[in-house]
Design a protein around this motif. Structure first.
Motif, PDB file in Angstrom:
ATOM      1  N   CYS A  74       0.844  -1.199   0.000  1.00 20.28           N
ATOM      2  CA  CYS A  74       0.000   0.000   0.000  1.00 20.28           C
ATOM      3  C   CYS A  74       0.872   1.238   0.000  1.00 20.28           C
ATOM      4  O   CYS A  74       0.665   2.156  -0.792  1.00 20.28           O
ATOM      5  N   ASP A  75       1.856   1.273   0.888  1.00 19.12           N
ATOM      6  CA  ASP A  75       2.745   2.433   0.928  1.00 19.12           C
ATOM      7  C   ASP A  75       3.444   2.611  -0.425  1.00 19.12           C
ATOM      8  O   ASP A  75       3.477   3.714  -0.972  1.00 19.12           O
ATOM      9  N   CYS A  76       3.992   1.531  -0.951  1.00 13.76           N
ATOM     10  CA  CYS A  76       4.734   1.615  -2.219  1.00 13.76           C
ATOM     11  C   CYS A  76       3.878   2.161  -3.355  1.00 13.76           C
ATOM     12  O   CYS A  76       4.355   2.890  -4.211  1.00 13.76           O
ATOM     13  N   PHE A  77       2.616   1.775  -3.397  1.00  7.54           N
ATOM     14  CA  PHE A  77       1.758   2.220  -4.495  1.00  7.54           C
ATOM     15  C   PHE A  77       0.952   3.465  -4.128  1.00  7.54           C
ATOM     16  O   PHE A  77       0.076   3.883  -4.882  1.00  7.54           O
ATOM     17  N   GLY A  78       1.239   4.043  -2.966  1.00  6.70           N
ATOM     18  CA  GLY A  78       0.608   5.305  -2.597  1.00  6.70           C
ATOM     19  C   GLY A  78      -0.827   5.171  -2.106  1.00  6.70           C
ATOM     20  O   GLY A  78      -1.561   6.164  -2.056  1.00  6.70           O
ATOM     21  N   VAL A  79      -1.222   3.962  -1.733  1.00  3.38           N
ATOM     22  CA  VAL A  79      -2.585   3.741  -1.226  1.00  3.38           C
ATOM     23  C   VAL A  79      -2.584   4.020   0.280  1.00  3.38           C
ATOM     24  O   VAL A  79      -1.883   3.352   1.038  1.00  3.38           O
ATOM     25  N   GLN A  80      -3.362   5.032   0.699  1.00  2.00           N
ATOM     26  CA  GLN A  80      -3.242   5.513   2.072  1.00  2.00           C
ATOM     27  C   GLN A  80      -4.015   4.691   3.098  1.00  2.00           C
ATOM     28  O   GLN A  80      -3.577   4.550   4.230  1.00  2.00           O
ATOM     29  N   ASP A  81      -5.192   4.183   2.713  1.00  2.00           N
ATOM     30  CA  ASP A  81      -6.079   3.598   3.723  1.00  2.00           C
ATOM     31  C   ASP A  81      -6.164   2.077   3.646  1.00  2.00           C
ATOM     32  O   ASP A  81      -6.464   1.504   2.591  1.00  2.00           O
ATOM     33  N   VAL A  82      -5.950   1.448   4.776  1.00  2.00           N
ATOM     34  CA  VAL A  82      -6.060  -0.005   4.877  1.00  2.00           C
ATOM     35  C   VAL A  82      -7.103  -0.324   5.949  1.00  2.00           C
ATOM     36  O   VAL A  82      -6.966   0.094   7.100  1.00  2.00           O
ATOM     37  N   HIS A  83      -8.140  -1.025   5.557  1.00  2.00           N
ATOM     38  CA  HIS A  83      -9.221  -1.382   6.478  1.00  2.00           C
ATOM     39  C   HIS A  83      -9.054  -2.842   6.878  1.00  2.00           C
ATOM     40  O   HIS A  83      -8.962  -3.714   6.011  1.00  2.00           O
ATOM     41  N   VAL A  84      -9.015  -3.073   8.161  1.00  2.00           N
ATOM     42  CA  VAL A  84      -8.651  -4.380   8.667  1.00  2.00           C
ATOM     43  C   VAL A  84      -9.794  -4.966   9.483  1.00  2.00           C
ATOM     44  O   VAL A  84     -10.249  -4.344  10.447  1.00  2.00           O
TER      45      VAL A  84
ATOM     46  N   ARG B 125      -3.189   2.168 -13.569  1.00  2.00           N
ATOM     47  CA  ARG B 125      -4.241   2.677 -14.445  1.00  2.00           C
ATOM     48  C   ARG B 125      -4.871   3.943 -13.876  1.00  2.00           C
ATOM     49  O   ARG B 125      -5.148   4.888 -14.599  1.00  2.00           O
ATOM     50  N   MET B 126      -5.092   3.947 -12.574  1.00  2.00           N
ATOM     51  CA  MET B 126      -5.695   5.113 -11.922  1.00  2.00           C
ATOM     52  C   MET B 126      -4.918   6.400 -12.201  1.00  2.00           C
ATOM     53  O   MET B 126      -5.505   7.449 -12.459  1.00  2.00           O
ATOM     54  N   ARG B 127      -3.593   6.308 -12.170  1.00  2.00           N
ATOM     55  CA  ARG B 127      -2.778   7.512 -12.354  1.00  2.00           C
ATOM     56  C   ARG B 127      -2.887   8.085 -13.766  1.00  2.00           C
ATOM     57  O   ARG B 127      -2.517   9.219 -14.008  1.00  2.00           O
ATOM     58  N   GLN B 128      -3.367   7.255 -14.702  1.00  2.00           N
ATOM     59  CA  GLN B 128      -3.570   7.746 -16.075  1.00  2.00           C
ATOM     60  C   GLN B 128      -4.993   8.258 -16.285  1.00  2.00           C
ATOM     61  O   GLN B 128      -5.287   8.854 -17.325  1.00  2.00           O
ATOM     62  N   LEU B 129      -5.870   7.999 -15.334  1.00  2.00           N
ATOM     63  CA  LEU B 129      -7.284   8.332 -15.514  1.00  2.00           C
ATOM     64  C   LEU B 129      -7.567   9.801 -15.248  1.00  2.00           C
ATOM     65  O   LEU B 129      -6.898  10.434 -14.441  1.00  2.00           O
ATOM     66  N   ASN B 130      -8.610  10.243 -15.906  1.00  2.00           N
ATOM     67  CA  ASN B 130      -9.055  11.612 -15.692  1.00  2.00           C
ATOM     68  C   ASN B 130     -10.068  11.660 -14.533  1.00  2.00           C
ATOM     69  O   ASN B 130     -11.215  12.032 -14.711  1.00  2.00           O
ATOM     70  N   VAL B 131      -9.630  11.225 -13.364  1.00  2.00           N
ATOM     71  CA  VAL B 131     -10.484  11.330 -12.172  1.00  2.00           C
ATOM     72  C   VAL B 131      -9.654  11.978 -11.061  1.00  2.00           C
ATOM     73  O   VAL B 131      -8.426  12.001 -11.124  1.00  2.00           O
ATOM     74  N   ASN B 132     -10.341  12.491 -10.068  1.00  2.00           N
ATOM     75  CA  ASN B 132      -9.648  13.112  -8.930  1.00  2.00           C
ATOM     76  C   ASN B 132      -9.136  12.044  -7.970  1.00  2.00           C
ATOM     77  O   ASN B 132      -9.723  11.810  -6.932  1.00  2.00           O
TER      78      ASN B 132
END
Lengths: 237, 237
Positions: A70-80, A194-201
């Motif tokens: 998660c950290d490596c790919f910049g994903v901030q939230d982990v729900h456990v 893919r997300m980083r190429q998308l036109n979304v916020n």
């Protein structure tokens, strides 16, 4: 059972954006410019557009590896979800990544689903047994939570039944499954690239970024929580 | 030091294509049609266009995880350098994948490079420290060997100096490296997914496929090597 945010980010609740700016300025005086630059740079790549949920992982090295990915790919939230097993990252494998991501804990899968749905996430179960879509074809224009199951038995039936969709990783061999940590890494890699190429916020809002940098600051300041109290008093917050 | 092929595929050396067909027919009588269908199907997805080389992995669960990823992504050949450490897959983690991929062993990295170059491979070192190209941008129209280093110290200087190119996995976090098994899985996923879309001959030749199915047959027939001897005699080979 409400979610429990273990990251102490609530220490910054109730402050205005301007007050947070002031607080951040005061805290950054207490560590190196290198670190500040690192925070400023990394926070740009952080996302809550994609998040992760794990159900009852019991091997600490797997828990740690998920946090690290998660950290490596910049994903901030982990729900456990800790229905039967405690989520215990092994610090050697996690390489400190537990300091940088936000971990939210739940006792029940459906509580986690409920919380995530209220935040607007589609809930996507990852399972080699379902045939809905390959991870590379998953529509991620909506905020997406990827759910991973436990080591031996995979996702609970409950988690599968209540998901909004299913994905699997394309596999071409005799071995029909990946280890949970590899599965999470592959899924996050595919989805975030893919997300980083998308036109979304997909980036965090400016205020989320600031709050995160405040939290990160506490990780690099010795005895951070106490120092924060002193700093708050000093600048009149 | 020449390569050592540990897979006993040499048992089928020196036979013509027709003789191999005859042998395969005889062997398939000895196991279920399900297995034969599985072999026929999986062999279509097997490739030697991409292969893997690992240098001195010392943790058996990492060695095993690499084999498992190769099998999952249809990568047939794994080249193993054992200069300081023995390559010892842990069967629980490998989940039997060591039976389905071909492992070639070497004592020296440059021997492996030499062998691979003669077979037409470009040798691509994976390292987080080099900045040549992201794994997603690597040109894989040429046959490609991805090289992975040991757990603690990564690739040897020799392996880096003599590679034809370098790739890394995009990372956006504080943690700046992946575990070797995750790194291999991510790289293979990225490369083989693209390969399958490419207009290149990534599949094995018909004869290679047949030889592989012969070898796989030996894995599912009890006391396969002895049975093979008997069968050869019976059909006059």
């Amino acid at each position: 059972m409400p979610e429990i945010n273990k990251n102490n980010a609530h220490l910054f609740d109730g402050y205005t954006f301007e007050q947070k700016v002031k607080l951040y300025e005061a805290l950054t005086d207490l560590y190196s410019e290198n670190k500040r630059n690192l925070f400023d740079s990394l926070v740009q790549n952080r996302t809550r557009h994609v998040c992760v949920m794990v159900e009852d992982i019991y091997q600490s090295h797997n828990a740690s590896a998920v946090l690290r990915s998660c950290d490596c790919f910049g994903v901030q939230d982990v729900h456990v979800v800790e229905q039967h097993n405690k989520f215990c990252p092994n610090s050697e494998v996690a390489m400190g990544s537990n300091k940088w991501v936000d971990v939210y804990k739940y006792k029940q899968t459906l509580d986690a689903y409920d919380t995530l749905r209220k935040k607007g996430y589609q809930i996507i179960a990852t399972t080699p047994h379902e045939n809905d879509s390959m991870i590379g074809q998953l529509d991620i224009t909506k905020p997406t939570c990827l759910v991973f199951g436990t080591e031996l038995t995979g996702l609970t039936q409950e988690a599968i039944d209540h998901a909004d969709g299913y994905v699997k990783i394309p596999m071409y061999g005799f071995t029909e499954s990946f280890n949970i940590s590899v599965c999470a890494a592959l899924s996050l890699f595919s989805v975030t690239e893919r997300m980083r190429q998308l036109n979304v916020n997909w980036q965090m809002t400016e205020e989320e970024q600031l709050t995160l940098k405040l939290y990160w600051s506490l990780q690099v300041i010795k005895d951070g929580t106490n120092v924060l109290r002193t700093v708050k008093e000093r600048i009149g917050l």
